[in-house]
Design an enzyme around this catalytic site. Structure first.
Site, PDB file in Angstrom:
ATOM      1  N   THR A 124       0.861  -1.102  -0.034  1.00 23.15           N
ATOM      2  CA  THR A 124       0.007  -0.173  -0.054  1.00 23.15           C
ATOM      3  C   THR A 124       0.937   1.341   0.102  1.00 23.15           C
ATOM      4  O   THR A 124       1.981   1.340   0.466  1.00 23.15           O
ATOM      5  CB  THR A 124      -0.893   0.109   1.280  1.00 23.15           C
ATOM      6  N   ASP A 125       0.293   2.352  -0.673  1.00 27.64           N
ATOM      7  CA  ASP A 125       0.963   3.657  -0.472  1.00 27.64           C
ATOM      8  C   ASP A 125       1.081   4.335   0.964  1.00 27.64           C
ATOM      9  O   ASP A 125       1.784   5.103   1.173  1.00 27.64           O
ATOM     10  CB  ASP A 125       0.394   4.514  -1.371  1.00 27.64           C
ATOM     11  N   GLU A 126       0.325   3.576   1.920  1.00 31.25           N
ATOM     12  CA  GLU A 126       0.243   4.178   3.295  1.00 31.25           C
ATOM     13  C   GLU A 126       1.640   3.939   4.125  1.00 31.25           C
ATOM     14  O   GLU A 126       1.705   4.675   5.021  1.00 31.25           O
ATOM     15  CB  GLU A 126      -0.898   3.429   4.220  1.00 31.25           C
ATOM     16  N   TYR A 149      -1.653  -0.729  10.997  1.00 33.71           N
ATOM     17  CA  TYR A 149      -1.725  -1.333   9.484  1.00 33.71           C
ATOM     18  C   TYR A 149      -0.740  -1.099   8.808  1.00 33.71           C
ATOM     19  O   TYR A 149      -0.022  -1.824   8.287  1.00 33.71           O
ATOM     20  CB  TYR A 149      -3.269  -0.956   9.196  1.00 33.71           C
ATOM     21  N   LYS A 153       2.478  -3.271   7.255  1.00 32.82           N
ATOM     22  CA  LYS A 153       2.714  -3.615   5.623  1.00 32.82           C
ATOM     23  C   LYS A 153       3.988  -3.042   5.374  1.00 32.82           C
ATOM     24  O   LYS A 153       4.787  -3.860   4.675  1.00 32.82           O
ATOM     25  CB  LYS A 153       1.686  -2.619   5.089  1.00 32.82           C
TER      26      LYS A 153
END
Ligand code: NAD
Ligand code: TYD
Length: 339
Positions: A124-126, A149, A153
């Site tokens: 994810t870009d997060e 989260y 990741k």
């Protein structure tokens, strides 16, 4: 190619399975624990396909996973399985650690002894954290995750890349922006707002609603993953963005306009702790190397998504029953209304 997919009963994984099976050269083994977010109804279209098989298993069970790999002998693995919701990761970080870190580790260990030709770790870009405008993250951007989260990741991304460097496992890491589309569990922004609007329930906007996300239609994401399976290079990271950055409030206003519901349904509630203000990424590397570009325009994609939820309200009611219902009551109902 025989592809083992993890988390194929979830939102993005099921879209990937439905798309990938259309290529007669592909055979799919879907390994999923069927948590609250996994639903075999999402795979009705492929359930009887001769080249599709479902195996119920938890990635946290290393011995079980090894048996699956010994028997299935996949040529490629695409890893979707995760606890995927930031809010849940804040209220209950333990399952996030178990699946996103331990589960990913078990998967990497199961592959170490096997000759898989490709491992795609779906991330994810997060992991890049919140970016001030006009910054956009490329694949070399520093990792600054904010939530349990995104931190988990980021950890699993680095672990997978470490297995490439150390064990020459053919790892590719992908980092996609916020996905939307049919079959998304109605806890994330777009499906929650659509399903609440359709039921005339309040639309809970966190803080001022000016947080920015880049929206990617789920089929565009899955097409990018298929392009990467085919043309990606081992040891590389590829960003996958929708190229459409919007403040949450604009997204919510569009949902109200499409559903024909009044703005009085909007309820400003207390902000999410550690809430990232803005995500932004560049997918120039992916486009250059594979020719991929997103095909779905946001307005068209959002209208199609609203239509899907309107036509599938029974699906929404079913997935929201049981465990989810009590979780929601425990963790969300106390949120203060602030406006
Ligand atoms: P989802 O929550 O809809 O589905 C997750 C799936 O994983 C479910 O089918 C669940 O049953 C399964 N699963 C969970 N724990 C498991 C375990 N221990 N063992 C086996 N299966 C397990 O998630 P999603 O939105 O489809 O996201 C898929 C992947 O894409 C995730 O890795 C997520 O981090 C990543 N991603 C999601 C988005 C997004 O906007 N949704 C954006 C970028 C990246
Ligand atoms: P979400 O869909 O949870 O994805 P992520 O946190 O992974 O980006 O949230 C998208 C944005 O919408 C985020 O800024 C938080 C906000 N949001 C709300 O304002 N209200 C809500 O009820 C939810 C679920 C999200």
């Amino acid at each position: 190619m025989k592809i083992l997919v993890t988390g194929g009963a979830g939102f993005i994984g099921s879209c990937f399975v439905r798309l990938a099976i259309q290529n007669p050269a592909h055979e799919i083994v879907n390994v999923d624990a069927l948590t609250y977010a996994g639903n075999l109804e999402n795979l009705t279209a492929v359930a009887d396909h001769p080249k599709y098989r479902f195996v119920k298993a938890d990635l946290c069970d290393l011995a079980g996973l090894r048996r699956i790999f010994d028997e299935a002998r996949p040529e490629a693995v695409v890893h979707f399985a995760a606890e995927s919701h930031v809010d849940r990761s804040i209220f209950a970080p333990q399952p996030v650690f178990e699946t996103n870190l331990r589960g990913s580790f078990n998967l990497l260990e199961s592959m170490r002894a096997q000759r898989v030709r490709r491992f795609v770790h779906v991330s994810t870009d997060e992991v890049y954290g919140s970016l001030e405008p006009p910054l956009e993250a490329d694949e070399d951007f520093p990792l600054r995750p904010s939530s349990p989260y995104s931190a988990a990741k980021a950890g699993s991304d680095l672990l997978a890349l470490g297995y490439f460097t150390t064990y020459k496992l053919p790892v590719i890491v992908t980092r996609a922006s916020n996905n939307y589309g049919p079959y998304q569990f109605p806890e994330k922004l777009i499906p929650l707002m659509i399903s609440n609007a359709l039921e005339d329930k309040p639309l809970p906007v966190y803080g001022d609603g000016l947080q920015v996300r880049d929206w990617l239609y789920v089929e565009d994401h899955c097409r990018a993953l298929l392009a990467i399976l085919d043309k990606g290079r081992d040891g590389q990271i590829y960003n996958i963005g929708g190229g459409r950055s919007l403040p949450n409030k604009t997204v919510v206003d569009r949902i109200l306009a499409i559903t024909g519901k009044p703005s009085s349904l909007i309820e400003h509630v207390t902000d999410r702790p550690g809430h990232d203000r803005r995500y932004a990424l560049s997918s120039a590397k992916l486009s250059k190397e594979t020719g991929w570009t997103p095909q779905m325009d946001f307005e068209r994609g959002l209208a199609a998504t609203v239509e899907w939820y309107r036509a599938n309200q029974k699906w929404v009611r079913r997935v929201k029953s049981g465990e989810y219902q009590s979780y929601y009551a425990r963790n969300y109902d106390h949120r203060a209304r602030v406006g």
